[in-house]
Design an enzyme around this catalytic site. Sequence first.
Site, PDB file in Angstrom:
ATOM      1  N   ARG A   1       0.841  -1.203   0.000  1.00 55.43           N
ATOM      2  CA  ARG A   1       0.000   0.000   0.000  1.00 55.43           C
ATOM      3  C   ARG A   1       0.876   1.254   0.000  1.00 55.43           C
ATOM      4  O   ARG A   1       0.568   2.256  -0.619  1.00 55.43           O
ATOM      5  CB  ARG A   1      -0.953   0.014   1.204  1.00 55.43           C
ATOM      6  CG  ARG A   1      -1.696   1.356   1.367  1.00 55.43           C
ATOM      7  CD  ARG A   1      -2.943   1.291   2.256  1.00 55.43           C
ATOM      8  NE  ARG A   1      -2.802   0.483   3.433  1.00 55.43           N
ATOM      9  CZ  ARG A   1      -2.127   0.842   4.543  1.00 55.43           C
ATOM     10  NH1 ARG A   1      -1.524   2.015   4.613  1.00 55.43           N
ATOM     11  NH2 ARG A   1      -2.055   0.016   5.565  1.00 55.43           N
TER      12      ARG A   1
ATOM     13  N   LYS B   1      -9.029   6.057 -19.079  1.00 51.41           N
ATOM     14  CA  LYS B   1      -9.323   6.553 -20.425  1.00 51.41           C
ATOM     15  C   LYS B   1      -8.085   6.424 -21.321  1.00 51.41           C
ATOM     16  O   LYS B   1      -7.604   5.336 -21.512  1.00 51.41           O
ATOM     17  CB  LYS B   1      -9.851   7.985 -20.341  1.00 51.41           C
ATOM     18  CG  LYS B   1     -10.867   8.213 -19.206  1.00 51.41           C
ATOM     19  CD  LYS B   1     -12.166   7.436 -19.386  1.00 51.41           C
ATOM     20  CE  LYS B   1     -13.036   7.405 -18.131  1.00 51.41           C
ATOM     21  NZ  LYS B   1     -13.319   8.677 -17.497  1.00 51.41           N
TER      22      LYS B   1
ATOM     23  N   ASP C   1      -7.820  18.677 -14.345  1.00 53.06           N
ATOM     24  CA  ASP C   1      -8.072  17.295 -14.769  1.00 53.06           C
ATOM     25  C   ASP C   1      -7.736  17.237 -16.261  1.00 53.06           C
ATOM     26  O   ASP C   1      -8.422  17.833 -17.083  1.00 53.06           O
ATOM     27  CB  ASP C   1      -9.543  16.966 -14.489  1.00 53.06           C
ATOM     28  CG  ASP C   1      -9.935  15.549 -14.906  1.00 53.06           C
ATOM     29  OD1 ASP C   1      -9.261  14.968 -15.775  1.00 53.06           O
ATOM     30  OD2 ASP C   1     -10.945  15.042 -14.377  1.00 53.06           O
TER      31      ASP C   1
ATOM     32  N   TYR D   1     -16.688  17.100 -15.250  1.00 51.09           N
ATOM     33  CA  TYR D   1     -17.076  15.687 -15.277  1.00 51.09           C
ATOM     34  C   TYR D   1     -18.178  15.499 -14.218  1.00 51.09           C
ATOM     35  O   TYR D   1     -18.031  15.941 -13.071  1.00 51.09           O
ATOM     36  CB  TYR D   1     -15.849  14.833 -14.947  1.00 51.09           C
ATOM     37  CG  TYR D   1     -16.125  13.363 -14.894  1.00 51.09           C
ATOM     38  CD1 TYR D   1     -16.356  12.638 -16.060  1.00 51.09           C
ATOM     39  CD2 TYR D   1     -16.160  12.677 -13.689  1.00 51.09           C
ATOM     40  CE1 TYR D   1     -16.613  11.280 -16.017  1.00 51.09           C
ATOM     41  CE2 TYR D   1     -16.417  11.315 -13.633  1.00 51.09           C
ATOM     42  CZ  TYR D   1     -16.641  10.627 -14.800  1.00 51.09           C
ATOM     43  OH  TYR D   1     -16.896   9.281 -14.753  1.00 51.09           O
TER      44      TYR D   1
END
Length: 408
Positions: free
Chosen positions: A63, A213, A188, A116
């Site tokens: 992690r 994406k 973004d 978004y």
Amino acid sequence: MDRERSIETVAVTEGEEPFRVGSESGDVVSPIHLASTFALPGLDAEMSLEEVDPDAGEFVYSRLSNPTRHALERRIAALEGGEHAMAFSSGTAAIFTTILSSVEPGDHVVAFEDLYAGTKRMLTDVFDSRLDVAVSYVDATDVEAVAAAVTDRTALVWMESPTNPRFDLCDVAGIAERLPEGVTFGVDNTFASPCFQRPLELGADVVAHSTTKFLNGHSDSVGGAVITDDDGLAEELRFQQQVGVGGVLSPFDSYLTLRGLKTLPTRMARHEENATAIAEFLEGREEVRAVHYPGLESHPQHGLAREQMDGFGGILSFELEGELADAKRFLESLEEFTLAVSVGGVESLIELPAAMTHEPLPRAEREALGITDTLVRLSAGVEGTEDLLADLERGLEAIDAPSAPADD
Ligand SMILES: *Cc1c(COP(=O)(O)O)cnc(C)c1O
């Protein structure tokens, strides 16, 4: 970023070094390090959990850091031209962690009204409603509107360019210049990708991606990334990534994204070639009321796109004449385009925002954003241009055709 090497070279090699499997030879491709924990050299090793340095080959627990994720983080940092990158389990986790790292209760955020839809809901329903962080949405196509919305409580300005699904742009350098000291400016960059736009070079403090994406590019992994040059913000982001939130990208998804990135520049060029041909084709059709693509000269911000972008991207939207039933007939008659949300994969996808991605927004808000019932969003893949154009032609003809019996 090491600007002496081209983006094509960085995309293929950065972050991956031959991993020695024996005394002579090594893997050309970084292996997938699935281990959750790492065997330590001894109790005296100077490797505290707080100060593991993956650049020095130190790994303790996945992690915190993992070799495959670390290779990806180095590559993404280099592509965006930043010092630090962190990979997350989704674009949403990347954006959430970035906003959380930049604000405190009582602070104020200025955001683009055409964000978004998921980010907008996060800002309104989590930060504003639950964490006492007030959010103002502005028409950020106007730099003055952004500057005017900033108050002495503003801690963060959050932008996208181009936006979704209206393909509006904001002037990243212009906004960066107008923000007072101490306001974090985040962009973004999912829709443009670092091939076509590098917000850090334009003055942004932090860049976020949904790697789901274009960066991964093959519609087979969900992930996110954040890139910054600011050491203080990076430290806070890393703390939140590893300890506060813990939404890290898995080794397997890190591997897929590292692999996908190798062809990012090649794919982006092809996505753009197809998107340009499609935009020009649609613009000439009488069944189409408007086409929104920054690469078209008719786009109201085409000049800004030429200034701040190195390419116009692979996604566009257009409004069909007629009503919802016409848009449905068009979409259902397509054979090459797959009806699906998401963008940026090698396969062409198409969707109806009013009924799909933006359906959660109230109708009045959708309409204020220009999302009518016949607005179609399309993500151009890398298939043959002629096949895609012929498919769209088929769709447009289906609108005009008198409705046939359902089984015809
Ligand atoms: C998809 C997307 C997101 C959200 O990313 P996920 O990987 O789906 O969590 C955020 N911003 C933009 C612009 C996107 O396209």
